[in-house]
Design an enzyme around this catalytic site. Sequence first.
Site, mmCIF file in Angstrom:
data_model
loop_
_atom_site.group_PDB
_atom_site.id
_atom_site.type_symbol
_atom_site.label_atom_id
_atom_site.label_comp_id
_atom_site.label_asym_id
_atom_site.label_seq_id
_atom_site.Cartn_x
_atom_site.Cartn_y
_atom_site.Cartn_z
ATOM 1 N N HIS A 195 0.816 -1.225 0.000
ATOM 2 C CA HIS A 195 0.000 0.000 0.000
ATOM 3 C C HIS A 195 0.843 1.267 0.000
ATOM 4 C CE1 HIS A 195 -3.976 -1.915 0.849
ATOM 5 N NE2 HIS A 195 -3.143 -2.923 1.072
ATOM 6 N N ASP B 265 3.639 9.670 -0.486
ATOM 7 C CA ASP B 265 2.470 8.873 -0.084
ATOM 8 C C ASP B 265 2.209 7.833 -1.165
ATOM 9 O OD1 ASP B 265 0.117 8.047 1.209
ATOM 10 O OD2 ASP B 265 -0.480 10.104 1.666
HETATM 11 P P1 ADP Z 1 -2.889 6.407 5.255
HETATM 12 O O1 ADP Z 1 -3.220 5.088 4.667
HETATM 13 O O2 ADP Z 1 -1.430 6.753 5.196
HETATM 14 O O3 ADP Z 1 -3.440 6.651 6.613
HETATM 15 P P2 ADP Z 1 -4.812 7.448 3.302
HETATM 16 O O4 ADP Z 1 -5.175 8.861 3.003
HETATM 17 O O5 ADP Z 1 -4.534 6.607 2.118
HETATM 18 O O6 ADP Z 1 -3.585 7.518 4.324
HETATM 19 O O7 ADP Z 1 -5.980 6.743 4.100
HETATM 20 C C1 ADP Z 1 -6.474 7.259 5.297
HETATM 21 C C2 ADP Z 1 -7.844 6.655 5.563
HETATM 22 O O8 ADP Z 1 -8.167 6.831 6.931
HETATM 23 C C3 ADP Z 1 -8.942 7.328 4.752
HETATM 24 O O9 ADP Z 1 -9.896 6.362 4.363
HETATM 25 C C4 ADP Z 1 -9.537 8.320 5.749
HETATM 26 O O10 ADP Z 1 -10.897 8.591 5.527
HETATM 27 C C5 ADP Z 1 -9.353 7.602 7.068
HETATM 28 N N1 ADP Z 1 -9.144 8.591 8.135
HETATM 29 C C6 ADP Z 1 -8.210 9.550 8.185
HETATM 30 N N2 ADP Z 1 -8.335 10.309 9.294
HETATM 31 C C7 ADP Z 1 -9.375 9.824 9.959
HETATM 32 C C8 ADP Z 1 -10.024 10.171 11.190
HETATM 33 N N3 ADP Z 1 -9.608 11.169 11.957
HETATM 34 N N4 ADP Z 1 -11.052 9.436 11.563
HETATM 35 C C9 ADP Z 1 -11.472 8.402 10.806
HETATM 36 N N5 ADP Z 1 -10.909 8.032 9.648
HETATM 37 C C10 ADP Z 1 -9.877 8.726 9.232
HETATM 38 C C1 G6P Z 2 -1.225 2.946 6.241
HETATM 39 C C2 G6P Z 2 -0.545 1.615 6.040
HETATM 40 C C3 G6P Z 2 -1.368 0.500 6.685
HETATM 41 C C4 G6P Z 2 -1.640 0.831 8.142
HETATM 42 C C5 G6P Z 2 -2.289 2.198 8.256
HETATM 43 C C6 G6P Z 2 -2.519 2.622 9.692
HETATM 44 O O1 G6P Z 2 -2.440 2.914 5.576
HETATM 45 O O2 G6P Z 2 -0.376 1.381 4.651
HETATM 46 O O3 G6P Z 2 -0.692 -0.734 6.598
HETATM 47 O O4 G6P Z 2 -2.467 -0.138 8.730
HETATM 48 O O5 G6P Z 2 -1.464 3.161 7.635
HETATM 49 O O6 G6P Z 2 -1.345 2.508 10.427
HETATM 50 P P1 G6P Z 2 -1.237 1.568 11.725
HETATM 51 O O7 G6P Z 2 0.207 1.597 12.077
HETATM 52 O O8 G6P Z 2 -2.116 2.258 12.719
HETATM 53 O O9 G6P Z 2 -1.744 0.225 11.356
#
Ligand code: ADP
Ligand code: G6P
Length: 475
Positions: free
Chosen positions: A163, A370
């Site tokens: 991812h 990202d």
């Molecule tokens: P990462 O995988 O690095 O966290 P992404 O932007 O690809 O970044 O995905 C983040 C996901 O988490 C999105 O689906 C977003 O809606 C969700 N998310 C981010 N912040 C919050 C929050 N404060 N509460 C709930 N969901 C969240």
């Molecule tokens: C990104 C990574 C995931 C991970 C998520 C939340 O989306 O690609 O593998 O699960 O962040 O991070 P955490 O360390 O809380 O699992």
Amino acid sequence: MSRGSEFLVVANRLPVDRIVGADGEPAWRRSPGGLVSAIAPVMRRRHGTWIGWTGAPGEELEPFEEDGMALVPIAQSAEEVELYYEGFSNATLWPLYHDVVAPPVYDRAMWDAYVRVNERFAEAAAKVAGKDAIVWVQDYQLQLVPAMLRKLRPDLRIGFFLHIPFPPLELFWQLPWRRQILEGLLGADLVGFQLPGAAANFVRLCRRLLEARYVRHDVYWDDRIVRARAFPISVDVSELNDLIEREDVLERVQEIRSDLGDATILLGVDRLDYTKGIAQRLQAFGELFGDGDLKPGQAVFVQIATPSRERVEQYQLLREDIEQQVGRINGEYGEIGFPVIHYLHSSYDRAELTALYLAADVMVVTPLRDGMNLVAKEYVACRRDMRGALVLSEFAGAAAELRRGAFQVNPYDIDGLKGTILAALDAEPAEQARRMRSMRRRVIEHDVDRWAREFLSELENPAHPVPVTDPALEG
Ligand code: ADP
Ligand code: G6P
């Protein structure tokens, strides 16, 4: 554990986290991050089994059902959480794979724990999977699982999806265990990446480090062909379509707008992670007040920062920095009743996030690196009204697909960022609609369902012709 699942997802985290509810009783809450957002809808549809960790150190639980999914918990001791999860996964691999925006830690005890925990996941998958089942292993925490699982169960068809970005050879080469990681991934039949460039990095490394033969993006390894392909991940458009129609969500949009005094709203939604470029965007925004381009009460920045990996040092430092920065900017430019930044260190449900997306005039997504960034795509999917503007970093995977509609920025260039934020704020409704239409076309046609279908059909039917690169993603 029951044996016999036809379809298995293996990920470090289960899609739900163990929390203590308001009544003091243990409860479950959806886990943070893009991985869970993407895979959970696919899992529900396929009635598969999900193997993962509950997020609580030392917790040993029997398999259970939640939210329409069969879940098999894998325990991690407190020491393993420290060395495997906080350590090798998030202090070594995470920064290394994100362009070393923070210095990676190379520690042998962390590596040993990574091997041990990967073994545990592989053994659990080997037990649960039915004959010839499909097993889909997720992300950087489990890169050794494909080869370990193949050894235990050669009958399985194994897919792996990363991812996050896959680094170029020059960075990956730093890793003391680089050969083991590549060999681990090569246990899969199909290795999926977000972008064609990452698949190319992987193939190049297999050639240089392992002297593997390859043809285009197919690596010949151990008398098998391992295919490396790009599958840009996406969002659950139908879930978001339902949410944007809900009466309570629309009421909440009005409430947010009026709570913010009907100011123009800029929004950031991220896990509190140093890859997300939060400091850069807040600095640019603050300077616009200093320069007199914006006035308190006229524009406001809402920054949602989901708590993340809070015991890892770099995350603690980041939190201190961001909170100081928010205080400084509000202290300098805010007025009574008009802070310029609203900073919320908390997790929200999908309905609240959707209301925020609908209330935001400008969505600001500025990662330094990202893999994809689902927040950018969620914003686009929610804006059926064709309003709003997306400021998007060139270093987000999503930039390849949203190039034409987004206001693209280099987040390291603060002056460029200021100019782009102003351009996004000034965009006329007709321009907003033109840009939004182009981005929405892409996101709606390529939703998470299609992503999963394309990955799984390539895994299940190798002859199926999937283009190595999608023309929309070419640089
Ligand atoms: P990462 O995988 O690095 O966290 P992404 O932007 O690809 O970044 O995905 C983040 C996901 O988490 C999105 O689906 C977003 O809606 C969700 N998310 C981010 N912040 C919050 C929050 N404060 N509460 C709930 N969901 C969240
Ligand atoms: C990104 C990574 C995931 C991970 C998520 C939340 O989306 O690609 O593998 O699960 O962040 O991070 P955490 O360390 O809380 O699992």
